[in-house]
Design a protein around this motif. Structure first.
Motif, PDB file in Angstrom:
ATOM      1  N   UNK A 272       0.784  -1.678   0.047  1.00  0.00           N
ATOM      2  CA  UNK A 272       0.190   0.030   0.200  1.00  0.00           C
ATOM      3  C   UNK A 272       0.801   1.157  -0.140  1.00  0.00           C
ATOM      4  N   UNK A 273       1.911   1.096   0.943  1.00  0.00           N
ATOM      5  CA  UNK A 273       3.241   1.756   0.980  1.00  0.00           C
ATOM      6  C   UNK A 273       3.392   2.444  -0.660  1.00  0.00           C
ATOM      7  N   UNK A 274       4.155   1.940  -1.257  1.00  0.00           N
ATOM      8  CA  UNK A 274       4.795   1.593  -2.026  1.00  0.00           C
ATOM      9  C   UNK A 274       3.284   2.518  -3.424  1.00  0.00           C
TER      10      UNK A 274
ATOM     11  N   UNK B 126       7.715   7.352  -0.961  1.00  0.00           N
ATOM     12  CA  UNK B 126       8.116   7.245   0.891  1.00  0.00           C
ATOM     13  C   UNK B 126       6.973   8.095   1.638  1.00  0.00           C
ATOM     14  N   UNK B 127       6.527   7.801   3.392  1.00  0.00           N
ATOM     15  CA  UNK B 127       5.775   8.958   3.850  1.00  0.00           C
ATOM     16  C   UNK B 127       6.040  10.343   4.077  1.00  0.00           C
ATOM     17  N   UNK B 128       7.305  10.986   4.254  1.00  0.00           N
ATOM     18  CA  UNK B 128       8.816  11.067   4.763  1.00  0.00           C
ATOM     19  C   UNK B 128       8.662  12.390   3.399  1.00  0.00           C
ATOM     20  N   UNK B 129       8.755  12.103   2.359  1.00  0.00           N
ATOM     21  CA  UNK B 129       8.859  12.831   1.474  1.00  0.00           C
ATOM     22  C   UNK B 129       8.148  14.362   1.306  1.00  0.00           C
TER      23      UNK B 129
END
Length: 932
Positions: free
Chosen positions: A888-890, A896-899
């Motif tokens: 799901x993250x990809x 990345x969620x930190x972007x």
């Protein structure tokens, strides 16, 4: 240090420009120009006649002076242009909102659902009010909509006749545009008074009427429609949509096509535009409908989703066999009109219409026996033998403009802004007294319901409308959220200072046929702009009348055709067009009565001069012109352009240089000096008028002196070859371009061009090893855009340009142009407005996508189930079971969620286009569907 406007318009600062140049491999912007452009066309740009650059506040003050030089009289002229009261909630949150006005044409529907829904509302509104079954997503204005209706009738009719019958009471500007369109196509217009319902002798393929007519007269066309159908002719009717809230519309009287304008639905007159025209048809003619059509389909999860249907980019596929050369619309204005109808609802529109008609009835009661027609809606025609000029003068002394029909007749049009005081003043001008207690003439004959869909019943409060507009805009990607790197479409900054003046009453409330003295400030602005555009392009004269690039192309080709005809060269009817050209070029040539002959391109993308010489030899006596785009459609400065122009001139032809890519020439080279005889210019590209989701646009046509006499004329003058309904086209948005040029100055304009070229070459260098750049010039340089070739990648991995485009939405970007001008490629244009950080974000996203493609190619992810094929991913798709081989993250946070880049959540998954075309639904479902 004080930053200039140019410093704020141009994204990269000096240090960033140095980085762009370093990667590109040149020492300076001037060196870049020398490496990219042919030396024999570089001429310094001819910008020395422009005034020095001025700051934003200085320019706004100058524009305020120009607006103040206009006289905003009470307009009761009519003829399709009416004062209207734009709801402030629409003015602030739609017309003045960059989320709406900086959007692009919804060719990426998954991230355009907001404006597509609004356009579906527009289509529904038009269908409901006209009584038709299918409407398109807007036309350029009423007169051009009528011209498109005429050619549609000709295509759809079974009659072999080339004659079309036009009622004498159709608007005069419409008559002129119809005549302009008909002549090169070999169509014959027969004008007659059709109010009796009887047809003259002879065969006709079609009949055009209007209700109410120019005189204000309302006619029941039922009998005439039946008689026309009996004779094998189809019928098109102009319909005033506000009148249609009370009067039975021609669609319910059997008409085959309806056309008109939605201007009086909240869109200011603006000295002529922009306004959203419309065209509506019976279902049987849906596939003949020109322009854009929004349809309902489903996405990958089966959810309803909107997209452009059937005609999408038709002219790029069918070229000279296209139904029209129209490739744009008036989206922003269509959305204003649709939201005006939504805000007022059926009851509110009826109330406005009753008030308008009530004022007209009160006027008629006061004029008594002078009134010519007993049945009217908003316009009263008065017979004043020999007294028309005196009446107009008296009204003008009271701050009111009326319409002089002839020496014996005056027409008075009422609108939403008309008051009882206006009626009293008009009656005084006629020397009549107001009738006390006069009852409106009963015209409420319409018995059918309309605007029953929830889109027109839910949002009658400001809170409701505010939230609806915000919810829709949140579904879209526009320039206020992201770079839009579209090749061939130049999506650059539309500065707030440029946009601010267009809603000022001094510019917005002028009627296009008002006395010239009333428009002194606007006419001064237009004269400035004409002079500046001539200097920038190297031409001698320009017309601002064409209200889209397609209209500019058409006007330019008409000028060439008329030039040859006047010289007795009636045989010159062949237009040479390179195979790489915009499809609109071929469609425009066919509309102008020219035969299209295609010239091959070499493997490097340049026009093949050997094939050009052969084609010139084959068609020497018939050669009318060549149409080229420069820099080329392939995004390259062709180094033989001067020779190409000379070859055509030596054979007696003219050279048309498509101005779509002028953003790569301003301040460096001028088409009017390196061989062009005529060009159209896209003010909505190079000169900062925003795209508005697919319109408005302005496409001025510029010519050398020998063609100046053939520029479009006054649409109110018969035989003037006008291409639009207003002499100065979409005049209310010309302050945008005026402000841009005034604030940039010569140095800023030149720097903008060079920075755009530097940015494109930077992207080409950064991405070439990941996605090969297809075409470059002699020194390995591209112009202001580059084509990334994915064909080998697709062959090896199965990943297509569509997959990359949809995946970019997950990264927060709008996609580049797909598969044009070469199938299987992406064309990228960064413009000068994006800074280095944004360019790098885009490049990094593309490089990350290439790594994903490699994982598909190596078998890590299957070809039919990977983040690219599954893109775009919605928030809803994350809920519940997840059976994909990627996480799901990809899917939704590929970097990345930190972007730090703000996350864009596409509102729908990938849309099934074929399903939408097979099951065409192009208006809101009936209210019964919600009950079910």
């Amino acid at each position: 240090m004080t930053r200039s406007f140019a410093d704020r318009h141009i994204g990269p600062d000096a240090a960033e420009v140095a980085r762009l140049l370093d990667v590109t491999g040149v020492a300076s912007l001037d060196a870049l120009a020398a490496a990219a452009l042919p030396a024999d066309i570089l001429d310094g740009g001819g910008l020395d006649v422009l005034p020095p650059a001025a700051g934003e506040h200085e320019v706004l003050a100058e524009l305020a002076e120009l607006a103040a030089a206009n006289t905003v009289a009470t307009s009761m002229i009519g003829l399709g242009y009416y004062d209207t009261l734009t709801p402030p909630v629409l003015l602030r949150n739609l017309l003045e909102n960059p989320a709406w006005y900086t959007a692009y044409t919804p060719y990426q529907p998954e991230i355009s659902q907001g404006r597509l829904e609004a356009l579906l509302n527009f289509q529904t509104m038009v269908c409901d009010l006209t009584g038709m079954e299918v409407a398109n997503a807007s036309m350029l204005d009423e007169a051009t909509a009528a011209a498109e209706a005429m050619t549609l009738l000709h295509r759809a009719s079974r009659s072999k006749s080339s004659r079309v019958l036009v009622d004498a009471d159709v608007f005069p500007q419409t008559h002129t545009v119809l005549a302009t369109r008909a002549e090169p196509l070999g169509l014959e217009i027969v004008v007659a008074d059709l109010s009796s319902g009887e047809l003259p002798d002879g065969d006709f393929f079609g009949v055009l009427v209007q209700t109410p007519g120019a005189s204000g007269r309302i006619v029941d066309w039922t009998g005439l429609v039946a008689a026309a159908h009996q004779r094998g002719a189809l019928v098109a009717a102009g319909v005033d949509l506000l009148a249609a809230t009370l009067v039975t519309p021609p669609g319910e009287q059997g008409a085959d096509v309806c056309f008109g304008t939605t201007q009086r639905f909240g869109v200011p007159m603006g000295f002529g535009g922009p306004h959203a025209g419309y065209l509506a048809v019976r279902t049987a003619h849906a596939r003949q409908l020109p322009g854009r059509l929004v349809g309902v389909s489903v996405d990958a999860d089966g959810a309803p989703a909107y997209r452009l249907a059937l005609q999408t980019r038709e002219q790029h596929i069918r070229r000279e066999r296209a139904t029209s050369n129209i490739c744009t619309a008036q989206v922003l204005l269509a959305i204003v009109a649709a939201m005006y109808a939504s805000y007022h609802g059926a009851d509110g529109l009826r109330a406005i219409a009753r008030r308008v008609h009530g004022h007209a009835a009160a006027l008629a009661a006061g004029l008594g026996a002078a009134v010519v027609h007993g049945s009217f809606f908003d316009t009263v025609l008065a017979h004043v033998p020999g007294g028309a000029d005196a009446v107009l003068d008296k009204a003008r002394s009271r701050g009111i403009n009326l319409r002089r029909v002839d020496a014996d007749h005056v027409a008075v049009a009422c609108d939403e802004a008309t008051t009882g005081a206006h009626i009293a003043a008009v009656l005084e001008s006629f020397g009549a007294a107001a009738e006390s207690g006069g009852e409106p003439v009963e015209i409420e004959t319409r018995g059918t319901a309309y605007l029953t869909h929830p889109a027109f019943t839910r949002y009658h409060t400001e809170t409701g409308m505010l939230r609806y507009l915000r919810a829709l805009s949140d579904k879209d990607i526009a320039l206020d959220r992201s770079m839009i790197p579209l090749g061939s479409c130049t999506m650059k900054l539309n500065a707030t200072a440029e946009m601010e003046p267009i809603t000022w009453p001094g510019f917005a409330r002028l009627h296009p046929y008002a006395p010239a003295a009333d428009a002194a400030g606007t006419l001064r602005l237009i004269a400035d702009l004409e002079g500046w555009l001539c200097a920038i392009t190297g031409y001698d004269a320009v017309s601002l009348q064409p209200n889209a690039g397609s209209q500019g192309e058409y006007a330019g080709l008409l000028a060439i055709r008329r030039y040859h005809l006047d010289r007795g060269d009636t045989h010159r009817d062949t237009c040479l067009i390179p195979s790489s050209a915009h499809g609109t070029n071929a469609a425009s040539a066919a509309m102008a009565g020219l035969r299209v002959e295609v010239v091959r391109c070499r493997e490097n993308g340049d026009v093949d001069l050997d094939d050009l010489r052969a084609k010139i030899g084959d068609h020497a006596e018939r050669l009318a012109c060549i149409m080229i785009t420069y820099p080329s459609t392939h995004g390259v400065y062709e180094h033989e352009v001067a020779e190409l122009c000379a070859l055509v001139h030596d054979a007696g032809g003219q050279v048309y240089v498509d101005g779509a890519n002028l953003n790569a020439l301003v301040g460096l080279a001028r088409p009017g000096r390196f061989g062009g005889d005529v060009s159209h210019l896209n003010l909505h590209k190079t000169f900062c008028i925003p795209h508005g989701g697919g319109g408005p646009g302005v496409g001025p046509v510029a010519v050398r002196s020998h063609l100046a006499a053939y520029l479009p004329g006054d649409p109110l003058v018969t035989g003037s070859h006008a291409v639009s309904a207003a002499h100065n086209g979409s005049a209310s948005i010309l302050p945008i371009t005026w402000a841009y040029i005034r604030m940039m100055g010569a140095d800023g304009l030149r720097r903008a061009t060079l920075t755009a070229i530097a940015s494109a070459n930077y992207i080409a260098r950064r991405l070439d090893e990941h996605f090969p750049v297809l075409y470059t010039g002699e020194h390995g340089m591209v112009a202001h855009e580059c084509i990334l070739d994915l064909r080998a990648i697709t062959k090896r991995t199965g990943v297509t340009v569509d997959d990359v485009a949809k995946r970019l939405a997950d990264y927060g970007f709008h996609a580049p142009t797909m598969s044009f001008p070469v199938a299987g490629t992406l064309m990228v244009e960064p413009t000068e407005s994006e800074n280095l950080a944004e360019l790098d974000e885009f490049c990094d996203a593309m490089i990350a996508i290439r790594r994903e493609i490699d994982q598909v190619g190596s078998g890590v992810w299957p070809a039919d189930d990977n983040p690219l094929r599954g893109a775009p991913h919605t928030a809803e798709s994350l809920v519940g079971a997840w059976d994909h081989p990627y996480s799901r993250e990809v899917a939704v946070y590929p970097r990345g969620v930190a972007h730090t880049r703000a996350k864009v959540w596409p509102p729908v998954r990938r849309i099934d286009g074929a399903f939408g075309d097979r099951n065409l639904v192009c208006s809101c479902p009936p209210v019964e569907a919600y009950a079910d």
